[in-house]
Design a protein around this motif. Structure first.
Motif, PDB file in Angstrom:
ATOM      1  N   VAL A   6      16.116   3.039  23.534  1.00 28.91           N
ATOM      2  CA  VAL A   6      16.025   4.392  22.968  1.00 28.91           C
ATOM      3  C   VAL A   6      15.989   4.314  21.445  1.00 28.91           C
ATOM      4  CG1 VAL A   6      17.213   6.605  22.709  1.00 28.91           C
ATOM      5  CG2 VAL A   6      17.101   5.504  24.955  1.00 28.91           C
ATOM      6  N   ALA A   7      16.846   3.502  20.871  1.00 31.35           N
ATOM      7  CA  ALA A   7      16.883   3.352  19.408  1.00 31.35           C
ATOM      8  C   ALA A   7      15.561   2.809  18.889  1.00 31.35           C
ATOM      9  CB  ALA A   7      18.030   2.438  19.007  1.00 31.35           C
ATOM     10  N   ARG A   8      14.979   1.849  19.594  1.00 32.20           N
ATOM     11  CA  ARG A   8      13.699   1.261  19.182  1.00 32.20           C
ATOM     12  C   ARG A   8      12.586   2.314  19.209  1.00 32.20           C
ATOM     13  NH1 ARG A   8      14.520  -3.426  20.934  1.00 32.20           N
ATOM     14  NH2 ARG A   8      14.397  -2.907  23.126  1.00 32.20           N
ATOM     15  N   VAL A   9      12.525   3.104  20.264  1.00 34.93           N
ATOM     16  CA  VAL A   9      11.505   4.152  20.378  1.00 34.93           C
ATOM     17  C   VAL A   9      11.694   5.204  19.292  1.00 34.93           C
ATOM     18  CG1 VAL A   9      10.681   6.052  21.826  1.00 34.93           C
ATOM     19  CG2 VAL A   9      11.078   3.799  22.834  1.00 34.93           C
ATOM     20  N   GLN A  12      10.521   3.929  15.954  1.00 33.71           N
ATOM     21  CA  GLN A  12       9.058   3.940  15.843  1.00 33.71           C
ATOM     22  C   GLN A  12       8.533   5.352  15.632  1.00 33.71           C
ATOM     23  OE1 GLN A  12       7.894   1.888  19.410  1.00 33.71           O
ATOM     24  NE2 GLN A  12       8.260  -0.121  18.515  1.00 33.71           N
ATOM     25  N   VAL A  13       9.081   6.323  16.337  1.00 38.68           N
ATOM     26  CA  VAL A  13       8.658   7.717  16.171  1.00 38.68           C
ATOM     27  C   VAL A  13       8.960   8.196  14.758  1.00 38.68           C
ATOM     28  CG1 VAL A  13       9.125  10.103  16.878  1.00 38.68           C
ATOM     29  CG2 VAL A  13       8.805   8.329  18.608  1.00 38.68           C
ATOM     30  N   SER A  14      10.147   7.883  14.249  1.00 43.61           N
ATOM     31  CA  SER A  14      10.503   8.330  12.897  1.00 43.61           C
ATOM     32  C   SER A  14       9.607   7.678  11.857  1.00 43.61           C
ATOM     33  CB  SER A  14      11.978   8.063  12.598  1.00 43.61           C
ATOM     34  OG  SER A  14      12.237   6.694  12.486  1.00 43.61           O
ATOM     35  N   GLU A  15       9.225   6.418  12.073  1.00 42.85           N
ATOM     36  CA  GLU A  15       8.317   5.748  11.143  1.00 42.85           C
ATOM     37  C   GLU A  15       6.950   6.412  11.151  1.00 42.85           C
ATOM     38  OE1 GLU A  15       8.462   1.675  12.380  1.00 42.85           O
ATOM     39  OE2 GLU A  15      10.376   1.326  11.377  1.00 42.85           O
ATOM     40  N   ILE A  16       6.458   6.748  12.313  1.00 43.59           N
ATOM     41  CA  ILE A  16       5.157   7.424  12.410  1.00 43.59           C
ATOM     42  C   ILE A  16       5.221   8.782  11.716  1.00 43.59           C
ATOM     43  CG2 ILE A  16       3.535   8.528  14.014  1.00 43.59           C
ATOM     44  CD1 ILE A  16       4.238   6.184  15.973  1.00 43.59           C
ATOM     45  N   LEU A  17       6.279   9.532  11.966  1.00 46.66           N
ATOM     46  CA  LEU A  17       6.418  10.843  11.322  1.00 46.66           C
ATOM     47  C   LEU A  17       6.507  10.713   9.805  1.00 46.66           C
ATOM     48  CD1 LEU A  17       8.890  12.604  13.771  1.00 46.66           C
ATOM     49  CD2 LEU A  17       6.450  13.074  13.474  1.00 46.66           C
ATOM     50  N   GLN A  18       7.202   9.688   9.322  1.00 46.54           N
ATOM     51  CA  GLN A  18       7.305   9.483   7.878  1.00 46.54           C
ATOM     52  C   GLN A  18       5.937   9.158   7.298  1.00 46.54           C
ATOM     53  OE1 GLN A  18       9.814   9.951   5.798  1.00 46.54           O
ATOM     54  NE2 GLN A  18       8.657   9.263   4.045  1.00 46.54           N
ATOM     55  N   ILE A  19       5.179   8.285   7.961  1.00 44.76           N
ATOM     56  CA  ILE A  19       3.846   7.912   7.480  1.00 44.76           C
ATOM     57  C   ILE A  19       2.937   9.132   7.452  1.00 44.76           C
ATOM     58  CG2 ILE A  19       1.764   6.603   8.071  1.00 44.76           C
ATOM     59  CD1 ILE A  19       3.709   4.390   9.103  1.00 44.76           C
ATOM     60  N   LEU A  20       3.034   9.982   8.451  1.00 41.05           N
ATOM     61  CA  LEU A  20       2.195  11.178   8.517  1.00 41.05           C
ATOM     62  C   LEU A  20       2.722  12.308   7.633  1.00 41.05           C
ATOM     63  CD1 LEU A  20       1.456  11.296  12.342  1.00 41.05           C
ATOM     64  CD2 LEU A  20      -0.047  10.489  10.511  1.00 41.05           C
ATOM     65  N   GLY A  21       3.874  12.105   7.031  1.00 43.98           N
ATOM     66  CA  GLY A  21       4.452  13.123   6.159  1.00 43.98           C
ATOM     67  C   GLY A  21       5.097  14.273   6.912  1.00 43.98           C
ATOM     68  N   GLU A  22       5.415  14.069   8.176  1.00 41.85           N
ATOM     69  CA  GLU A  22       5.978  15.129   9.005  1.00 41.85           C
ATOM     70  C   GLU A  22       7.492  15.047   9.137  1.00 41.85           C
ATOM     71  OE1 GLU A  22       4.118  17.566  10.203  1.00 41.85           O
ATOM     72  OE2 GLU A  22       2.310  16.671   9.395  1.00 41.85           O
ATOM     73  N   ASN A  28      12.516   4.158   5.806  1.00 40.80           N
ATOM     74  CA  ASN A  28      11.701   3.123   5.163  1.00 40.80           C
ATOM     75  C   ASN A  28      10.623   2.666   6.132  1.00 40.80           C
ATOM     76  OD1 ASN A  28      13.200   3.147   2.760  1.00 40.80           O
ATOM     77  ND2 ASN A  28      14.799   1.960   3.762  1.00 40.80           N
ATOM     78  N   ALA A  29       9.672   3.542   6.372  1.00 44.54           N
ATOM     79  CA  ALA A  29       8.652   3.298   7.379  1.00 44.54           C
ATOM     80  C   ALA A  29       7.751   2.121   7.039  1.00 44.54           C
ATOM     81  CB  ALA A  29       7.800   4.548   7.569  1.00 44.54           C
ATOM     82  N   TYR A  30       7.665   1.758   5.781  1.00 49.45           N
ATOM     83  CA  TYR A  30       6.734   0.708   5.385  1.00 49.45           C
ATOM     84  C   TYR A  30       7.397  -0.656   5.274  1.00 49.45           C
ATOM     85  CZ  TYR A  30       3.947   4.792   4.431  1.00 49.45           C
ATOM     86  OH  TYR A  30       3.279   5.970   4.554  1.00 49.45           O
ATOM     87  N   ASP A  31       8.711  -0.723   5.432  1.00 49.91           N
ATOM     88  CA  ASP A  31       9.401  -2.000   5.304  1.00 49.91           C
ATOM     89  C   ASP A  31       8.971  -2.999   6.373  1.00 49.91           C
ATOM     90  OD1 ASP A  31      10.732  -1.133   3.087  1.00 49.91           O
ATOM     91  OD2 ASP A  31      12.615  -0.727   4.123  1.00 49.91           O
ATOM     92  N   ARG A  32       8.844  -2.533   7.614  1.00 51.88           N
ATOM     93  CA  ARG A  32       8.494  -3.451   8.703  1.00 51.88           C
ATOM     94  C   ARG A  32       7.103  -4.058   8.502  1.00 51.88           C
ATOM     95  NH1 ARG A  32       9.226  -1.995  14.929  1.00 51.88           N
ATOM     96  NH2 ARG A  32      10.521  -0.475  13.881  1.00 51.88           N
ATOM     97  N   PRO A  33       6.054  -3.258   8.224  1.00 50.82           N
ATOM     98  CA  PRO A  33       4.744  -3.906   8.004  1.00 50.82           C
ATOM     99  C   PRO A  33       4.750  -4.825   6.786  1.00 50.82           C
ATOM    100  CG  PRO A  33       4.546  -1.504   7.854  1.00 50.82           C
ATOM    101  CD  PRO A  33       5.940  -1.818   8.252  1.00 50.82           C
ATOM    102  N   ALA A  34       5.520  -4.484   5.757  1.00 53.22           N
ATOM    103  CA  ALA A  34       5.580  -5.348   4.575  1.00 53.22           C
ATOM    104  C   ALA A  34       6.205  -6.691   4.934  1.00 53.22           C
ATOM    105  CB  ALA A  34       6.379  -4.661   3.466  1.00 53.22           C
TER     106      ALA A  34
END
Length: 97
Positions: A6-9, A12-22, A28-34
């Motif tokens: 649940v925490a993992r999902v 991921q949802v919060s990272e997507i929302l942060q990237i989309l500005g929602e 820190n949505a960009y830390d993992r890809p970096a």
């Protein structure tokens, strides 16, 4: 599904929302890809310019690298690369990024 799943999902949802500005949460949505060395694709097709300049700036500051993509499903789509380059410039990206 256990608590870790649940925490993992939710992460991921919060990272997507942060990237989309929602998201109203600061994550820190960009830390993992970096950390992973993952390139973010900046799609140049006008209907698919999904990364905004402010998101590019945040991702660059986190150490993310980028690839500008013309979404070349059709040879005529290559003319749209200028839109991707313009968006990258507004996000303060440089050729090395």
């Amino acid at each position: 599904m256990d608590n870790q799943d649940v925490a993992r999902v939710l992460t991921q949802v919060s990272e997507i929302l942060q990237i989309l500005g929602e998201s109203r949460l600061k994550v820190n949505a960009y830390d993992r890809p970096a950390r992973a060395g993952t390139l973010l694709k900046l799609n140049s097709l006008p209907e698919r310019l999904d990364l905004k300049d402010e998101h590019l700036r945040l991702a660059k500051e986190a150490g993310v690298r980028f690839a500008i993509n013309a979404d070349g499903h059709n040879i005529n789509h290559f003319e749209y690369i200028t839109y991707g380059v313009a968006t990258a410039k507004r996000g303060w990206l440089e050729a090395a990024d």
